[in-house]
Design an enzyme around this catalytic site. Structure first.
Site, mmCIF file in Angstrom:
data_model
loop_
_atom_site.group_PDB
_atom_site.id
_atom_site.type_symbol
_atom_site.label_atom_id
_atom_site.label_comp_id
_atom_site.label_asym_id
_atom_site.label_seq_id
_atom_site.Cartn_x
_atom_site.Cartn_y
_atom_site.Cartn_z
ATOM 1 N N LYS A 20 -17.273 -43.576 -22.382
ATOM 2 C CA LYS A 20 -18.362 -43.595 -23.366
ATOM 3 C C LYS A 20 -19.014 -44.960 -23.277
ATOM 4 C CE LYS A 20 -18.283 -41.442 -27.419
ATOM 5 N NZ LYS A 20 -18.968 -40.111 -27.379
HETATM 6 C C1 LIG Z 1 -21.568 -36.544 -23.889
HETATM 7 C C2 LIG Z 1 -20.484 -36.117 -24.856
HETATM 8 N N1 LIG Z 1 -19.735 -35.015 -24.541
HETATM 9 C C3 LIG Z 1 -18.746 -34.590 -25.386
HETATM 10 C C4 LIG Z 1 -18.483 -35.224 -26.579
HETATM 11 C C5 LIG Z 1 -17.330 -34.699 -27.433
HETATM 12 O O1 LIG Z 1 -16.259 -35.637 -27.342
HETATM 13 P P1 LIG Z 1 -15.206 -35.754 -28.527
HETATM 14 O O2 LIG Z 1 -15.906 -36.416 -29.684
HETATM 15 O O3 LIG Z 1 -14.104 -36.609 -27.965
HETATM 16 O O4 LIG Z 1 -14.750 -34.381 -28.873
HETATM 17 C C6 LIG Z 1 -19.229 -36.369 -26.952
HETATM 18 C C7 LIG Z 1 -18.918 -37.077 -28.256
HETATM 19 N N2 LIG Z 1 -20.128 -37.564 -28.876
HETATM 20 C C8 LIG Z 1 -19.883 -38.573 -29.906
HETATM 21 C C9 LIG Z 1 -21.138 -39.365 -30.152
HETATM 22 C C10 LIG Z 1 -22.214 -38.514 -30.808
HETATM 23 C C11 LIG Z 1 -23.405 -39.363 -31.145
HETATM 24 O O5 LIG Z 1 -23.423 -40.528 -30.763
HETATM 25 O O6 LIG Z 1 -24.263 -38.781 -31.798
HETATM 26 C C12 LIG Z 1 -19.362 -37.942 -31.193
HETATM 27 O O7 LIG Z 1 -19.353 -36.692 -31.300
HETATM 28 O O8 LIG Z 1 -18.936 -38.729 -32.077
HETATM 29 C C13 LIG Z 1 -20.235 -36.827 -26.076
HETATM 30 O O9 LIG Z 1 -20.973 -37.917 -26.367
#
Ligand SMILES: Cc1[nH+]cc(COP(=O)(O)O)c(CN[C@@H](CCC(=O)O)C(=O)O)c1O
Length: 306
Positions: free
Chosen positions: A159
């Protein structure tokens, strides 16, 4: 700022939001050389608890390693800071944003002279990501003209701030077309992920999770696979094309911010009946019970703040 973050942990000290400032010569401001996490705390019968904190902190350090960024705190210290921010702001349920960034020592493209990085943790109360209405009606997605970057272009498992220009461009395009969110394909045209979510679909009683490929290894995706299997669903990881999503009985997207959001339309085609799917809403209820500490089968995923 419209964000009410209150007290922010910054390089080891708690400071009021208006004092949490950086120089305009900050490397990360110019080149996207930051790493961050999106984490949620939920109110539970035993008080506020952070969902899968160790996994998020581990991924923060993974992201830093990819960028050769030195975070001058241990994972334990960062975990403590995250819990301190929730506790000292008195939040019950909130969204937590740890951020580490290359500071203002140099502005050459190579960020390494800016090590060690600076670190902050902010949190704010944040409701359902796409709004309760979107959840019931299901979100409307369009396939973005921006593809998800290939693995040898950007490290999508980290990230990293700069990665999110790809997501931002896709999100702008979707919302300007009146959609709620963008679906990004990979360079070969297979389904990758949303601008901030991982994608699932149901065909009958079988749940399909898009394989990791170039996508972020979502923690919510991992949790949903475990919960779905516990509910008795067969879960397969697969590569899928956009027309497989068109033909699916249900589609949904998952992420810390998005939680579990049903998808009712993709590219102006109704998915199933064009509303939130039944299996999806059953999974969403089970997920919310888990994160809110109402199903102690998943209590190991909770880090209580007090
Ligand atoms: C590109 C991407 N793909 C999948 C996910 C899901 O990952 P997880 O949260 O570990 O299940 C996130 C989280 N996106 C974060 C940022 C969103 C935002 O900045 O707006 C979030 O969901 O917190 C992504 O940014």
């Amino acid at each position: 700022s419209r964000i009410k973050a209150g007290l922010i942990w910054m390089n080891g000290q708690m400071v009021p939001q208006e004092e949490a400032k950086v120089s305009v010569l900050t490397h990360a401001l110019h080149y996207g050389t930051s790493v961050f996490e999106g984490i949620r705390a939920y109110d539970t019968p035993k008080g506020p608890a952070i969902f899968r904190l160790p996994e998020h902190v581990e991924r923060l350090f993974h992201s830093a390693k990819v960028l050769m960024m030195e975070i001058p705190f241990t994972p334990q210290e960062i975990s403590q800071a995250i819990q301190q921010v929730v506790r000292e702001n008195g939040y019950k349920s909130c969204y937590i944003r740890p951020l580490a960034w290359m500071g203002a020592h140099t502005l050459g493209v190579n960020p390494l002279p800016n090590n060690p990085a600076e670190v902050m943790v902010a949190a704010w109360e944040w409701g359902t990501y796409l709004g309760d209405e979107a959840v019931r009606k299901g979100a409307r997605l369009i396939t973005s003209s921006w593809a998800r970057f290939p693995a040898n272009v950007m490290p999508g498992k980290a990230k990293i701030g700069g990665n999110y220009v790809n997501s931002a461009l896709a999100r702008i395009e979707a919302q300007q077309q009146g959609a709620d969110e963008a679906l990004l394909l990979d360079k070969e045209g297979f389904v990758a992920e949303g601008s901030g979510e991982n994608i699932f679909f149901f065909k009958g009683n079988t749940l399909y999770a898009i394989e990791h490929s170039v996508n972020l290894m979502g923690i919510t995706r991992d949790s949903v696979i475990a919960i779905a299997r516990d509910l008795g669903y067969e879960v397969r990881e697969c590569r899928a094309t956009r027309d497989q999503l068109y033909m699916a009985d249900e589609v949904f997207m998952v992420g810390t911010a998005a939680e579990i959001t049903p998808v009712s339309y993709l590219d102006h085609r109704a998915i199933g009946k064009g509303v939130a799917g039944e299996h999806t809403m059953r999974l969403r209820r089970a997920y919310l019970e888990a994160v809110q500490g109402q199903n102690l089968k998943y209590e190991a995923w909770l880090s209580y703040v007090n």
